[in-house]
Enzyme design. Structure first.
Site, short mmCIF file in Angstrom:
data_model
loop_
_atom_site.label_atom_id
_atom_site.label_comp_id
_atom_site.label_asym_id
_atom_site.label_seq_id
_atom_site.Cartn_x
_atom_site.Cartn_y
_atom_site.Cartn_z
N ASP A 252 0.74 -1.36 0.06
CA ASP A 252 -0.06 0.09 0.11
C ASP A 252 0.73 1.25 -0.11
O ASP A 252 0.56 2.21 0.53
CB ASP A 252 -1.03 -0.15 1.31
CG ASP A 252 -1.87 -1.22 1.33
OD1 ASP A 252 -2.36 -1.64 0.42
OD2 ASP A 252 -1.87 -1.81 2.56
N LEU B 88 4.74 12.17 0.87
CA LEU B 88 5.51 13.27 1.75
C LEU B 88 4.25 14.52 2.07
O LEU B 88 4.29 14.99 3.06
CB LEU B 88 6.47 13.78 1.41
CG LEU B 88 7.73 13.02 1.31
CD1 LEU B 88 8.03 12.10 0.15
CD2 LEU B 88 9.13 13.85 1.55
N ARG C 200 1.88 -30.17 -2.70
CA ARG C 200 2.09 -31.03 -4.01
C ARG C 200 0.57 -31.57 -4.19
O ARG C 200 0.33 -32.53 -4.58
CB ARG C 200 2.94 -32.27 -3.82
CG ARG C 200 4.10 -31.65 -4.00
CD ARG C 200 5.44 -32.48 -3.58
NE ARG C 200 5.28 -32.94 -2.08
CZ ARG C 200 6.12 -33.63 -1.45
NH1 ARG C 200 7.21 -33.80 -1.90
NH2 ARG C 200 6.00 -33.94 0.05
N ASN D 46 -5.51 -10.77 -3.02
CA ASN D 46 -5.49 -10.00 -1.71
C ASN D 46 -4.78 -8.49 -2.02
O ASN D 46 -5.07 -7.58 -1.33
CB ASN D 46 -4.41 -10.53 -0.94
CG ASN D 46 -3.10 -11.16 -1.46
OD1 ASN D 46 -3.13 -11.02 -2.82
ND2 ASN D 46 -2.19 -11.63 -0.75
N GLY E 51 -4.84 -4.92 -4.19
CA GLY E 51 -5.94 -3.97 -4.80
C GLY E 51 -5.20 -2.66 -5.14
O GLY E 51 -4.48 -2.28 -4.55
N HIS E 52 -5.69 -2.41 -6.49
CA HIS E 52 -5.23 -1.10 -6.98
C HIS E 52 -6.45 -0.55 -7.51
O HIS E 52 -7.26 -1.06 -8.25
CB HIS E 52 -3.81 -1.23 -7.84
CG HIS E 52 -4.15 -2.42 -8.96
ND1 HIS E 52 -3.51 -3.41 -8.81
CD2 HIS E 52 -4.99 -2.51 -10.06
CE1 HIS E 52 -3.87 -4.40 -9.75
NE2 HIS E 52 -4.60 -3.77 -10.70
N GLN F 56 1.87 -6.56 -2.85
CA GLN F 56 2.08 -6.48 -1.42
C GLN F 56 3.58 -5.82 -1.21
O GLN F 56 3.91 -4.78 -2.06
CB GLN F 56 2.09 -7.93 -0.90
CG GLN F 56 0.67 -8.34 -0.62
CD GLN F 56 0.28 -8.99 -1.55
OE1 GLN F 56 0.86 -9.87 -2.36
NE2 GLN F 56 -1.07 -8.85 -1.93
N LYS G 209 2.02 1.97 -5.49
CA LYS G 209 2.97 1.13 -6.72
C LYS G 209 2.21 1.58 -7.85
O LYS G 209 2.45 1.86 -9.02
CB LYS G 209 2.79 -0.32 -6.65
CG LYS G 209 4.08 -1.04 -5.58
CD LYS G 209 3.93 -2.59 -5.55
CE LYS G 209 2.86 -3.22 -4.83
NZ LYS G 209 2.85 -3.07 -3.71
P1 IMP Z 1 -3.32 -12.92 3.03
O1 IMP Z 1 -2.18 -12.21 1.84
O2 IMP Z 1 -4.64 -12.52 2.64
O3 IMP Z 1 -2.93 -14.09 3.42
O4 IMP Z 1 -2.88 -11.88 4.30
C1 IMP Z 1 -1.59 -12.03 4.84
C2 IMP Z 1 -1.15 -10.55 5.51
O5 IMP Z 1 -0.93 -10.01 4.30
C3 IMP Z 1 -2.26 -9.80 6.29
O6 IMP Z 1 -1.62 -9.36 7.35
C4 IMP Z 1 -2.85 -8.96 5.36
O7 IMP Z 1 -3.23 -7.81 5.64
C5 IMP Z 1 -1.62 -8.57 4.61
N1 IMP Z 1 -1.68 -8.26 2.95
C6 IMP Z 1 -2.05 -9.06 1.98
N2 IMP Z 1 -2.26 -8.21 0.97
C7 IMP Z 1 -2.06 -7.09 1.30
C8 IMP Z 1 -1.81 -5.91 0.43
O8 IMP Z 1 -2.11 -5.77 -0.69
N3 IMP Z 1 -1.65 -4.81 1.10
C9 IMP Z 1 -1.51 -4.70 2.62
N4 IMP Z 1 -1.43 -5.79 3.18
C10 IMP Z 1 -1.86 -7.01 2.63
#
Ligand code: IMP
Length: 511
Positions: A27, A400, A157, A52, A54-55, A260, A30
């Site tokens: 976050d 900033l 596997r 997981n 998001g943009h 991430q 990017k």
């Molecule tokens: P998972 O990827 O859903 O298994 O989550 C594992 C950890 O990664 C958690 O703490 C989520 O909040 C964090 N996480 C996963 N994807 C993102 C992202 O795109 N931005 C910020 N944190 C993320």
């Protein structure tokens, strides 16, 4: 000179494969830089994570959150390939939903290609992810998208790949074997199937269509959806993208889009508070079938002078410490709700918990996938030094401008260890030990107390400034302080969400 030409001449000059990764917990912005560099690239490729991430993509003035399709898709019309590599865990439902959005807006995706070897997210992954989180009181705080279980199937596997949806018999054979595993696990975790049933009623799981009262998972319903509906919709995009990318390497301009952040990487993050893919440049290159050395420029994004994290896990510089962590994880907490609960929050408030709330508002810090308030803390140089060891020393600073009205800036220079004596192999870490680089151990990190350097704020609106030389001296002092202390080179600076709110640096002191 236009921003585009500046970036080409000062940053991308002569480069063929450029990667954008995040040096923090994700976050960091990017998306904006992927978008900026997409005009330069011939190919935009993702290699890690899944839905997981998001943009935000603006379509016809309306903002949409995309989770899987790369942000470069808006440039499909200009003949650019958008590629999802084999390192990605791919949920076809999400891809189809995003294609629907593009269709509605009349946008093309002719050059979208999906790796045949991408890992296939199945309903059981989402179910087990959510059952486990519910059982442990959200120990990790996952996004509930089935990411961890899908990657576990790879190392266990027993996973399926995207290409399997094109071969019904093989899909059925592999699915049966895979479901046998999940039925065993779930019969222990959720013997009366109540949680499974409730979770499966979610729209992410076809509103209950995959649930079977007798077998827990309705195999036929899954087979039908994946090998007929999804295969019909995305089958023609599935191909050996890695072979194509290897062929492109060094010839076409490739932009690698990280997901991430380094500090959440399964390989470099702080277990168990990580995601399940390697979010570093190494994971990204491998996830699209390239070698790390194919990337001739790696840009690590760093939010400054604050940083954020979503979900559980140690965060030494967090404004308001544990109180803030609990608050952000609270059921149903949103940015609006916290503003109503704590109306006297302010950037210069004495109470750092309230300062955190003000930063969250100023930076609009809520999870793109979950909507949760992001936890906020000061920029942490021991963590940045750690990330730069793998991602390299070229960084982009973002956001900033959020601190434009701040009286003072605190930056974590180092930690002092304040925990119990801790054995590290032959060595024992004792109270008072100073740490300059974050150790990859949450047991140490959670007892690491930041030592802050304090710099004066610049107290001036900066979002319209276009050159480094025109920035307030105090902001430049901060940038150069970060460069000196973390041994990084700041290549660009972002002062707002718009493309033009970007400063290109040509080296210290010049622009
Ligand atoms: P998972 O990827 O859903 O298994 O989550 C594992 C950890 O990664 C958690 O703490 C989520 O909040 C964090 N996480 C996963 N994807 C993102 C992202 O795109 N931005 C910020 N944190 C993320």
């Amino acid at each position: 000179m236009s921003l585009d030409s500046l970036i080409r001449s000062k940053v991308l000059n002569g480069k063929r494969t450029v990667a954008i990764v995040c040096n923090q917990f994700g976050d960091t912005g990017k998306g904006k830089f992927i978008d900026l560099l997409s005009t330069w690239a011939d190919v935009i490729a993702r290699g890690t994570g899944g839905a997981n991430a998001g943009h935000t993509i603006k379509i016809g003035g309306v903002e949409h959150i995309f989770h899987l399709i790369p942000s470069g898709i808006l440039h499909d019309k200009d003949g650019k390939y958008n590629i999802i590599g084999r390192g990605v865990v791919l949920d076809p439902r999400v891809v189809v939903e995003e294609l629907d959005l593009l269709d509605k807006a009349g946008l093309s995706y002719d050059l979208l290609r999906l790796s045949m070897n991408a890992k296939l997210v199945l309903p059981q992954h989402i179910v087990i992810d959510r059952v486990r989180e519910a059982k442990t009181g959200k120990e990790i705080g996952t996004t509930g998208r089935g990411i961890g279980p899908c990657y576990e199937d790879q190392t266990g596997r027993r996973g399926l790949t995207l290409n399997d949806i094109l071969n019904r018999d093989i899909f059925v054979r592999k699915l049966k074997r895979n479901l046998a595993h999940y039925n065993t696990v779930l019969s222990a975790l959720d013997p009366d199937m109540q949680n499974t049933k409730k979770i499966m009623e979610h729209e992410h799981l076809a509103n209950g269509a995959y649930f079977s009262q007798t077998r827990r998972f309705d195999l036929d319903a899954i087979v039908e959806m994946y090998t007929a509906v999804y295969a019909g919709r995305i089958g023609s995009m599935i191909t050996d993208v890695e072979a194509r990318l290897r062929d492109f390497a060094g010839k076409k301009k490739i932009l690698l889009e990280g997901a991430q952040g380094y500090l959440l990487s399964v390989d470099y993050g702080f277990h168990p508070y990580v995601t399940s893919s390697d979010a570093s440049i190494e994971g990204l290159a491998k996830g699209v079938g390239l070698r790390v050395q194919d990337a001739d420029l790696v840009l690590g994004i760093v939010k400054a002078p604050y940083m954020t994290r979503v979900g559980a896990g140690p965060f030494p510089t967090e404004y308001g410490g544990e109180r803030s962590e609990k608050h952000c994880q609270g059921e149903g907490m949103t940015l609006d709700r916290e503003q109503a609960l704590y109306p006297d929050n302010a950037l210069n408030h004495d109470d750092e918990f309230l300062r955190g709330i003000a930063i969250r508002k100023a930076g609009s810090e809520k999870g793109a996938t979950t909507g949760r308030p992001r936890r906020v803390g000061r920029l942490d140089l021991p963590l940045l030094r750690y990330a730069a060891q793998t991602n390299g020393n070229k960084v982009i600073l973002t956001k900033l401008d959020v601190f434009d009205e701040s009286d003072a800036i605190e930056i974590c220079k180092a930690y002092v260890y304040k925990g119990p004596a801790y054995r590290m192999g032959k060595y024992t870490l004792k109270q008072g030990h100073i740490l300059f680089c974050a150790p990859q151990d949450p047991e140490i990190l959670k007892h690491s107390i930041p030592i802050y350097g304090k710099l004066p704020g610049w107290k001036q609106k900066t979002s319209d400034i276009k050159t480094y030389a025109a920035l307030p001296q105090k902001m430049r002092d901060l940038v150069e302080y970060i460069e000196r202390k973390a041994k990084v080179e700041v290549v660009m600076i972002s002062l707002g969400p718009e493309r033009e709110q970007t400063i290109v640096r040509g080296g210290i002191g010049s622009d």
